[in-house]
Scaffold this active site. Sequence first.
Site, PDB file in Angstrom:
ATOM      1  N   SER A  12       0.823  -1.211   0.000  1.00 51.79           N
ATOM      2  CA  SER A  12       0.000   0.000   0.000  1.00 51.79           C
ATOM      3  C   SER A  12       0.862   1.269   0.000  1.00 51.79           C
ATOM      4  CB  SER A  12      -0.918   0.001   1.220  1.00 51.79           C
ATOM      5  OG  SER A  12      -1.636  -1.201   1.289  1.00 51.79           O
ATOM      6  N   GLY A  14       4.190   1.595  -0.140  1.00 54.84           N
ATOM      7  CA  GLY A  14       5.280   1.556  -1.127  1.00 54.84           C
ATOM      8  C   GLY A  14       4.779   1.956  -2.503  1.00 54.84           C
ATOM      9  N   ASN A 106       5.790   1.270  10.936  1.00 54.09           N
ATOM     10  CA  ASN A 106       5.091   1.722  12.132  1.00 54.09           C
ATOM     11  C   ASN A 106       5.738   1.057  13.355  1.00 54.09           C
ATOM     12  OD1 ASN A 106       3.149   3.215  13.375  1.00 54.09           O
ATOM     13  ND2 ASN A 106       1.453   1.838  12.882  1.00 54.09           N
ATOM     14  N   LYS A 185       3.450   7.979  18.484  1.00 54.07           N
ATOM     15  CA  LYS A 185       2.512   7.194  17.670  1.00 54.07           C
ATOM     16  C   LYS A 185       2.356   5.790  18.265  1.00 54.07           C
ATOM     17  CE  LYS A 185       0.569   6.474  13.289  1.00 54.07           C
ATOM     18  NZ  LYS A 185       1.099   5.486  12.355  1.00 54.07           N
TER      19      LYS A 185
HETATM   20  P1  NAD Z   1       1.591  -3.869   2.835  1.00 53.05           P
HETATM   21  O1  NAD Z   1       1.426  -5.210   3.451  1.00 53.05           O
HETATM   22  O2  NAD Z   1       0.490  -3.311   2.007  1.00 53.05           O
HETATM   23  O3  NAD Z   1       2.910  -3.840   1.935  1.00 53.05           O
HETATM   24  C1  NAD Z   1       4.101  -4.473   2.299  1.00 53.05           C
HETATM   25  C2  NAD Z   1       4.675  -5.087   1.042  1.00 53.05           C
HETATM   26  O4  NAD Z   1       5.997  -5.545   1.333  1.00 53.05           O
HETATM   27  C3  NAD Z   1       3.884  -6.290   0.529  1.00 53.05           C
HETATM   28  O5  NAD Z   1       3.581  -6.085  -0.834  1.00 53.05           O
HETATM   29  C4  NAD Z   1       4.856  -7.440   0.700  1.00 53.05           C
HETATM   30  O6  NAD Z   1       4.712  -8.449  -0.294  1.00 53.05           O
HETATM   31  C5  NAD Z   1       6.174  -6.708   0.555  1.00 53.05           C
HETATM   32  N1  NAD Z   1       7.341  -7.460   1.060  1.00 53.05           N
HETATM   33  C6  NAD Z   1       7.496  -8.055   2.263  1.00 53.05           C
HETATM   34  N2  NAD Z   1       8.689  -8.664   2.326  1.00 53.05           N
HETATM   35  C7  NAD Z   1       9.301  -8.456   1.133  1.00 53.05           C
HETATM   36  C8  NAD Z   1      10.555  -8.847   0.588  1.00 53.05           C
HETATM   37  N3  NAD Z   1      11.438  -9.601   1.267  1.00 53.05           N
HETATM   38  N4  NAD Z   1      10.864  -8.439  -0.665  1.00 53.05           N
HETATM   39  C9  NAD Z   1       9.993  -7.694  -1.395  1.00 53.05           C
HETATM   40  N5  NAD Z   1       8.794  -7.295  -0.924  1.00 53.05           N
HETATM   41  C10 NAD Z   1       8.453  -7.678   0.321  1.00 53.05           C
HETATM   42  O7  NAD Z   1       1.955  -2.883   4.041  1.00 53.05           O
HETATM   43  P2  NAD Z   1       1.620  -1.307   4.181  1.00 53.05           P
HETATM   44  O8  NAD Z   1       0.212  -1.142   4.603  1.00 53.05           O
HETATM   45  O9  NAD Z   1       2.114  -0.590   2.978  1.00 53.05           O
HETATM   46  O10 NAD Z   1       2.512  -0.951   5.459  1.00 53.05           O
HETATM   47  C11 NAD Z   1       3.916  -0.799   5.407  1.00 53.05           C
HETATM   48  C12 NAD Z   1       4.344  -0.149   6.726  1.00 53.05           C
HETATM   49  O11 NAD Z   1       3.791   1.174   6.763  1.00 53.05           O
HETATM   50  C13 NAD Z   1       3.778  -0.852   7.979  1.00 53.05           C
HETATM   51  O12 NAD Z   1       4.721  -0.818   9.023  1.00 53.05           O
HETATM   52  C14 NAD Z   1       2.551  -0.044   8.328  1.00 53.05           C
HETATM   53  O13 NAD Z   1       2.205  -0.092   9.716  1.00 53.05           O
HETATM   54  C15 NAD Z   1       3.015   1.354   7.944  1.00 53.05           C
HETATM   55  N6  NAD Z   1       1.907   2.279   7.643  1.00 53.05           N
HETATM   56  C16 NAD Z   1       0.950   1.933   6.720  1.00 53.05           C
HETATM   57  C17 NAD Z   1      -0.076   2.830   6.427  1.00 53.05           C
HETATM   58  C18 NAD Z   1      -1.131   2.500   5.402  1.00 53.05           C
HETATM   59  O14 NAD Z   1      -2.080   3.288   5.262  1.00 53.05           O
HETATM   60  N7  NAD Z   1      -1.047   1.422   4.670  1.00 53.05           N
HETATM   61  C19 NAD Z   1      -0.108   4.076   7.085  1.00 53.05           C
HETATM   62  C20 NAD Z   1       0.882   4.403   8.011  1.00 53.05           C
HETATM   63  C21 NAD Z   1       1.903   3.481   8.287  1.00 53.05           C
HETATM   64  O1  KPL Z   2      -2.712   5.041  13.751  1.00 54.25           O
HETATM   65  C1  KPL Z   2      -3.795   4.596  14.050  1.00 54.25           C
HETATM   66  C2  KPL Z   2      -4.080   3.200  13.641  1.00 54.25           C
HETATM   67  O2  KPL Z   2      -5.232   2.831  13.446  1.00 54.25           O
HETATM   68  O3  KPL Z   2      -3.098   2.454  13.489  1.00 54.25           O
HETATM   69  C3  KPL Z   2      -4.751   5.429  14.856  1.00 54.25           C
HETATM   70  C4  KPL Z   2      -5.788   6.015  13.950  1.00 54.25           C
HETATM   71  C5  KPL Z   2      -3.982   6.566  15.538  1.00 54.25           C
HETATM   72  C6  KPL Z   2      -5.405   4.632  15.947  1.00 54.25           C
HETATM   73  O4  KPL Z   2      -4.473   4.180  16.862  1.00 54.25           O
END
Ligand code: NAD
Ligand code: KPL
Length: 306
Positions: A12, A14, A106, A185
Amino acid sequence: MAALWHILGAGSLGSLWAARLARAGVPVRLVLRNKARLEAYQANGGCLTLVENGVAQPVFIQAQTLDSNEPIERLLVACKAYDAEQAVAQVAARLHPDADVILLQNGLGSQDAVAARIPHTRCMFASSTEGAFRESDWRVVFAGHGYTWLGDAREPTPPALLQDLHDSGIAHEWTPDILTRLWRKLALNCAINPLTVLHDCRNGGLLEHHCEVATLCVELTDLLERCGQPAAARDLHTEVQRVIQATAANYSSMYQDVANGRRTEISYLLGYACAAAIRHQCAVPHLQQLQVRLTGHLASKGLRTD
Ligand code: NAD
Ligand code: KPL
């Protein structure tokens, strides 16, 4: 010639970063797990679709596998916290001696594990309030505009790559206090996310559990102070209440992970907090009890508890 970005983890966030960088003319490569994923991407026309404000835009981006031999100068690690260390280890040999690495995970714990794997490479940590989800393979929805804070606790000089973020319209700020941001956070996530899972509710449902939330905030505040993070501790309970109100209609990220049968990042959130409490001999009985309840709940659903 602009420096090339490699995006490790085309999920997502990335994909959201890759699409915005690429459409601004910044050279980008997606680094995919294996040949099968690369073939699937090529079968999709070698493009990601970014859906923003209801409008879908295809963005053509070159992709490669982890074992390509192209040198890496700018690396965005956008895997989940539990995958980051192993993913980076798989491309470590490709890193240029002056490479910059951004860790977008995160929680806490994964960043130090990655940095220890590549001790001679500059690692910047990021904390983002942007929201994105995958509607289907190679199609990402930009669901929530927000901000990404970036920083390097060891080196406060801003890196040149920030210009690319600026040119791509990625809302960001360089901060000398990235650890404060990440701890804050983490504390918010510990006070809200597990309870939404255990009470099976939206964030707003926690308004009916305000004593439980308040008790956790007292322990988290104490813990943050003991961990040398007084700025992250300031007015934590007020901020938690504000977030609960502001996101009342939303399901927390952990709730969504559990509801979709996905592994959570518990070890980097509540698990990290409980481990830090033990290290600092800080009594957090309610946080520990919450961890026991949450891991029990995850196990009962057949989900991983680490
Ligand atoms: P996601 O699961 O959508 O994407 C992660 C990607 O990494 C997957 O496509 C997976 O196949 C790939 N991956 C894992 N290991 C791999 C490897 N060895 N080689 C190549 N690709 C590999 O995750 P996301 O939602 O994008 O979240 C990523 C980080 O960002 C998390 O820590 C999440 O908590 C944080 N985050 C996400 C959001 C959000 O809205 N999605 C918002 C804030 C923070
Ligand atoms: O970051 C969040 C999450 O859902 O992971 C909020 C909205 C702050 C709730 O903890």
